[in-house]
Design an enzyme around this catalytic site. Structure first.
Site, mmCIF file in Angstrom:
data_model
loop_
_atom_site.group_PDB
_atom_site.id
_atom_site.type_symbol
_atom_site.label_atom_id
_atom_site.label_comp_id
_atom_site.label_asym_id
_atom_site.label_seq_id
_atom_site.Cartn_x
_atom_site.Cartn_y
_atom_site.Cartn_z
ATOM 1 N N TYR A 32 -29.415 11.421 -13.553
ATOM 2 C CA TYR A 32 -29.426 10.153 -12.826
ATOM 3 C C TYR A 32 -30.728 9.975 -12.057
ATOM 4 O O TYR A 32 -31.524 10.905 -11.935
ATOM 5 C CB TYR A 32 -28.211 10.057 -11.889
ATOM 6 C CG TYR A 32 -28.301 10.857 -10.607
ATOM 7 C CD1 TYR A 32 -28.213 12.250 -10.618
ATOM 8 C CD2 TYR A 32 -28.480 10.217 -9.393
ATOM 9 C CE1 TYR A 32 -28.289 12.972 -9.433
ATOM 10 C CE2 TYR A 32 -28.560 10.939 -8.198
ATOM 11 C CZ TYR A 32 -28.466 12.315 -8.233
ATOM 12 O OH TYR A 32 -28.559 13.029 -7.065
ATOM 13 N N LYS A 150 -32.401 16.488 -12.496
ATOM 14 C CA LYS A 150 -31.550 15.657 -11.625
ATOM 15 C C LYS A 150 -30.239 15.347 -12.338
ATOM 16 O O LYS A 150 -30.040 14.253 -12.869
ATOM 17 C CB LYS A 150 -32.304 14.390 -11.224
ATOM 18 C CG LYS A 150 -31.709 13.680 -10.006
ATOM 19 C CD LYS A 150 -32.673 12.668 -9.453
ATOM 20 C CE LYS A 150 -32.060 11.750 -8.434
ATOM 21 N NZ LYS A 150 -31.613 12.408 -7.202
ATOM 22 N N GLU A 182 -33.486 23.076 0.190
ATOM 23 C CA GLU A 182 -33.610 21.636 0.482
ATOM 24 C C GLU A 182 -32.303 21.147 1.090
ATOM 25 O O GLU A 182 -31.357 21.912 1.260
ATOM 26 C CB GLU A 182 -33.936 20.858 -0.800
ATOM 27 C CG GLU A 182 -32.900 21.050 -1.897
ATOM 28 C CD GLU A 182 -33.314 20.463 -3.245
ATOM 29 O OE1 GLU A 182 -34.044 19.465 -3.283
ATOM 30 O OE2 GLU A 182 -32.880 21.026 -4.265
ATOM 31 N N LEU A 206 -35.226 19.984 -6.237
ATOM 32 C CA LEU A 206 -35.545 18.756 -6.951
ATOM 33 C C LEU A 206 -36.955 18.312 -6.556
ATOM 34 O O LEU A 206 -37.319 18.378 -5.381
ATOM 35 C CB LEU A 206 -34.536 17.654 -6.601
ATOM 36 C CG LEU A 206 -34.760 16.382 -7.429
ATOM 37 C CD1 LEU A 206 -34.302 16.601 -8.864
ATOM 38 C CD2 LEU A 206 -34.056 15.190 -6.822
HETATM 39 N N1 PLP Z 1 -33.318 16.953 -3.294
HETATM 40 C C1 PLP Z 1 -32.102 16.672 -3.774
HETATM 41 C C2 PLP Z 1 -31.143 17.781 -4.032
HETATM 42 C C3 PLP Z 1 -31.729 15.340 -4.021
HETATM 43 O O1 PLP Z 1 -30.487 15.056 -4.502
HETATM 44 C C4 PLP Z 1 -32.652 14.299 -3.740
HETATM 45 C C5 PLP Z 1 -32.306 12.902 -3.986
HETATM 46 O O2 PLP Z 1 -31.239 12.574 -4.432
HETATM 47 C C6 PLP Z 1 -33.915 14.648 -3.224
HETATM 48 C C7 PLP Z 1 -34.212 15.992 -3.029
HETATM 49 C C8 PLP Z 1 -34.933 13.591 -2.898
HETATM 50 O O3 PLP Z 1 -35.509 13.075 -4.068
HETATM 51 P P1 PLP Z 1 -36.105 11.605 -4.098
HETATM 52 O O4 PLP Z 1 -37.169 11.566 -3.049
HETATM 53 O O5 PLP Z 1 -36.671 11.474 -5.460
HETATM 54 O O6 PLP Z 1 -34.986 10.654 -3.800
#
Ligand code: PLP
Length: 286
Positions: A32, A150, A182, A206
């Protein structure tokens, strides 16, 4: 009622139906993206499209939709649903074979399922969390080993949010081998002596699209950035802490495991980065 997108068609949200054999439903076999919408425009669409392509590739799925088509669908949904501020959720699963089976189905006979819908969040840039900052707890990182992909398997992050809620907090920072990976749905940072510290990219986290933009803006603004591991103890002693994500942008963290960070309000580095991020994102949104 929202209009959503399902496999090439725009339909009312209550008419959008997916098979019970869909591998997204049975096996969390899908990926996603969430793209933020500000002033009716898409923030960092390109970054999300590139990461989507990568996630699909890592799972051996062929992207069923071109980037141009995807952009057109995003824009059409934003327009049809009158979204000013909010986001577009996109999910692609390995589709619905005739029966449940661990083996991947033949992509020639089982097309991917593509779903998009909008989420309207009026006033999202002025949220109470952005003013007051958020409180986090630390929890063990018990997710699988490919967090760079993701995927829609978000059970542990959901459990983490519930653990935070039960503790009277807003989110959880996950810890593995003694170091913060994170947040449950965001990347984690601390600031010490004006230096911004965040874990380096690997399969452990991520690769946030907001992270990439914020670190670029920080460097352009001559702020020092260090990509390295940090512990919860180090975070508790930091001058500031913050998170980034497409839905929260840059948001201060004011408490970790009950310890107040800095003055207990979002710090000046995170506030400045939030301003820069929102200004620059608005300028280049499409
Ligand atoms: N880390 C995780 C586990 C996430 O689920 C997300 C966003 O859903 C992020 C980091 C932040 O990513 P982004 O800046 O692309 O939204």
């Amino acid at each position: 009622m929202r209009t959503v997108y399902l496999n090439g068609e725009y339909v009312a949200e209550n008419e959008a139906k997916v098979s019970i054999f869909d591998r997204g439903f049975l096996m969390a076999d899908g990926v996603y993206e969430v793209t933020s919408v500000l002033d009716g425009k898409l923030v960092d669409f390109d970054g999300h499209a590139v990461r989507l392509e990568r996630s699909l590739g890592e799972l051996g799925m062929k992207n069923p939709i071109t980037k141009d088509e995807l952009l057109a669908v995003h824009r059409e949904l934003v327009s049809r649903n009158d979204v000013v501020d909010g986001g577009v959720y996109l999910q692609i699963t390995r589709g619905a074979p005739a029966d449940r089976d661990f083996a991947f189905p033949d992509p020639e006979t089982t097309p991917c399922t593509v779903v998009l819908f909008t989420q309207s969040k009026p006033g999202v840039t002025e949220s109470p969390a952005s003013k007051a900052g958020i409180k986090v707890i630390s929890i063990a990182d018990e997710r699988w080993g490919r967090r760079d992909i993701k995927t829609v398997q978000l059970l542990y992050p959901s459990m983490g949010k519930m653990m935070a809620k039960a503790a009277g907090c807003d989110d959880a920072w996950m810890v593995e081998d003694g170091f913060v990976t994170e947040g449950t749905s965001n990347n984690a940072y601390i600031v010490k002596g004006n230096k911004i510290i965040t874990r380096a990219l690997s399969n452990d986290i991520l690769h946030g699209i907001t992270r990439a933009a914020v670190l670029r803006f920080a460097q352009e603004a001559q702020m020092e950035v260090e990509e390295r591991n940090f512990t919860i103890d180090e975070a508790k002693e930091a001058d500031e802490a913050f998170i980034t994500s497409a839905t929260m942008f840059v948001n201060g963290v004011v408490e970790i495991d009950g310890a107040q960070i800095g003055d207990g309000v979002p710090g000046h580095v995170s506030k400045r980065l939030r301003e820069i991020y929102l200004d620059e994102s608005r300028k280049v949104a499409i």
